[in-house]
Design an enzyme around this catalytic site. Sequence first.
Site, PDB file in Angstrom:
ATOM      1  N   GLU A  89       0.834  -1.208   0.000  1.00 36.17           N
ATOM      2  CA  GLU A  89       0.000   0.000   0.000  1.00 36.17           C
ATOM      3  C   GLU A  89       0.868   1.256   0.000  1.00 36.17           C
ATOM      4  O   GLU A  89       0.519   2.266  -0.620  1.00 36.17           O
ATOM      5  CB  GLU A  89      -0.925  -0.008   1.218  1.00 36.17           C
ATOM      6  CG  GLU A  89      -1.917  -1.164   1.255  1.00 36.17           C
ATOM      7  CD  GLU A  89      -3.123  -0.951   0.353  1.00 36.17           C
ATOM      8  OE1 GLU A  89      -3.151   0.060  -0.377  1.00 36.17           O
ATOM      9  OE2 GLU A  89      -4.036  -1.791   0.391  1.00 36.17           O
ATOM     10  N   TYR A 129      -2.271  -1.860  12.638  1.00 42.61           N
ATOM     11  CA  TYR A 129      -3.287  -2.129  13.667  1.00 42.61           C
ATOM     12  C   TYR A 129      -3.486  -3.630  13.850  1.00 42.61           C
ATOM     13  O   TYR A 129      -3.593  -4.128  14.977  1.00 42.61           O
ATOM     14  CB  TYR A 129      -4.591  -1.446  13.259  1.00 42.61           C
ATOM     15  CG  TYR A 129      -5.783  -1.733  14.136  1.00 42.61           C
ATOM     16  CD1 TYR A 129      -5.783  -1.389  15.489  1.00 42.61           C
ATOM     17  CD2 TYR A 129      -6.932  -2.324  13.599  1.00 42.61           C
ATOM     18  CE1 TYR A 129      -6.893  -1.634  16.287  1.00 42.61           C
ATOM     19  CE2 TYR A 129      -8.043  -2.573  14.385  1.00 42.61           C
ATOM     20  CZ  TYR A 129      -8.020  -2.226  15.731  1.00 42.61           C
ATOM     21  OH  TYR A 129      -9.121  -2.474  16.526  1.00 42.61           O
ATOM     22  N   GLU A 193      -3.042  -3.109  -7.990  1.00 44.27           N
ATOM     23  CA  GLU A 193      -4.337  -3.004  -7.324  1.00 44.27           C
ATOM     24  C   GLU A 193      -5.398  -3.914  -7.946  1.00 44.27           C
ATOM     25  O   GLU A 193      -6.321  -4.340  -7.251  1.00 44.27           O
ATOM     26  CB  GLU A 193      -4.815  -1.547  -7.341  1.00 44.27           C
ATOM     27  CG  GLU A 193      -3.871  -0.625  -6.563  1.00 44.27           C
ATOM     28  CD  GLU A 193      -4.429   0.768  -6.359  1.00 44.27           C
ATOM     29  OE1 GLU A 193      -4.863   1.072  -5.239  1.00 44.27           O
ATOM     30  OE2 GLU A 193      -4.418   1.552  -7.333  1.00 44.27           O
ATOM     31  N   GLU A 227     -10.401  -0.260  -3.005  1.00 46.09           N
ATOM     32  CA  GLU A 227      -9.587  -0.681  -4.143  1.00 46.09           C
ATOM     33  C   GLU A 227     -10.417  -0.877  -5.408  1.00 46.09           C
ATOM     34  O   GLU A 227      -9.904  -0.716  -6.522  1.00 46.09           O
ATOM     35  CB  GLU A 227      -8.823  -1.963  -3.810  1.00 46.09           C
ATOM     36  CG  GLU A 227      -7.794  -1.815  -2.699  1.00 46.09           C
ATOM     37  CD  GLU A 227      -6.650  -0.873  -3.052  1.00 46.09           C
ATOM     38  OE1 GLU A 227      -6.495  -0.543  -4.248  1.00 46.09           O
ATOM     39  OE2 GLU A 227      -5.914  -0.456  -2.146  1.00 46.09           O
ATOM     40  N   HIS A 230     -10.440   2.468  -6.772  1.00 48.08           N
ATOM     41  CA  HIS A 230      -9.112   2.774  -7.316  1.00 48.08           C
ATOM     42  C   HIS A 230      -8.956   2.162  -8.705  1.00 48.08           C
ATOM     43  O   HIS A 230      -8.486   2.819  -9.638  1.00 48.08           O
ATOM     44  CB  HIS A 230      -8.006   2.214  -6.412  1.00 48.08           C
ATOM     45  CG  HIS A 230      -7.984   2.792  -5.039  1.00 48.08           C
ATOM     46  ND1 HIS A 230      -7.050   2.416  -4.087  1.00 48.08           N
ATOM     47  CD2 HIS A 230      -8.765   3.713  -4.429  1.00 48.08           C
ATOM     48  CE1 HIS A 230      -7.279   3.077  -2.962  1.00 48.08           C
ATOM     49  NE2 HIS A 230      -8.318   3.868  -3.154  1.00 48.08           N
TER      50      HIS A 230
END
Length: 346
Positions: A89, A129, A193, A227, A230
């Site tokens: 990413e 995370y 992607e 995505e 995108h």
Amino acid sequence: MQADILDGKQKRVNLNSKRLVNCNQVDVNQLVPIKYKWAWEHYLNGCANNWLPTEISMGKDIELWKSNVLSEDERRVILLNLGFFSTAESLVGNNIVLAIFKHVTNPEARQYLLRQAFEEAVHTHTFLYICESLGLDEKEIFNAYNERASIKAKDDFQMEITGKVLDPNFRTDSVEGLQEFIKNLVGYYIIMEGIFFYSGFVMILSFHRQNKMVGIGEQYQYILRDETIHLNFGVDLINGIKEENPEIWTTELQQEIIEMIQRAVDLEIDYARDCLPRGILGLRASMFIDYVQHIADRRLERIGLKPIYHTKNPFPWMSETIDLNKEKNFFETRVTEYQHAASLTW
């Protein structure tokens, strides 16, 4: 005329003068009038999908990860998946900011690129995370693209595509330069992607379908929705540049793009074999051969090229997942209420 009013009306933007690239005569700071409505729609759709990973509970995932329920093969898939995505990413975000944005001369397209760059940062935050929540070795995960051959090969391939466009002397005002720029767009929107990421989504969302690692699965559904936009933007941008500059779409360029995608398919199959040496419930490396080839054909078709593999989709549920993501209200599953600007205190 009042002394403080400037006579600058001649600098107002003419809609028909706008172009996606090589348009220095139009003020790129003036968003209106909007010519490329698809770019603005992608921007609005992206803004409608605001989210942060910390809004999703990882409690069930932590409990499952600490238990003996997951097999070593299942853990391997998850760890190698995180190892790829954690830096992929960032590579996409860097390419937007350092390569694409500079050479796109249309303000509504740039508006979306800014939105996309923010989303790539959120996605990178997501993988941190997840690592923190599960107590994983963050350095090992985020350095996997230097330590794992199958991941490094994919990222090295992407960096090759970026190199020329990052050169300070690179320009798009020649046929050769604009063709190189198109290859960069294909490399990141269509391959990274549109192929690499979608293959990775299948791996994690297959766990989610079995009610395993549901917090991670929820976050990947968010990312998948981002995505998908995108990819759609990238396809529209590539096709728009082709339409405005038909002289660049030569037989030679088309063949180069086909060969790029073929190489990407081979790299992704190698990665799938590394992730799934023995297979797990619902996933086998052989299935990814068909899937990666299937989506590669779909990507080729969307930019005006003929399919080359003609394989069937072994994961039809992925198409259903993408369709559901367009309708699902993710806000109902958040653990904290989203803070709108009006509710913030200073």
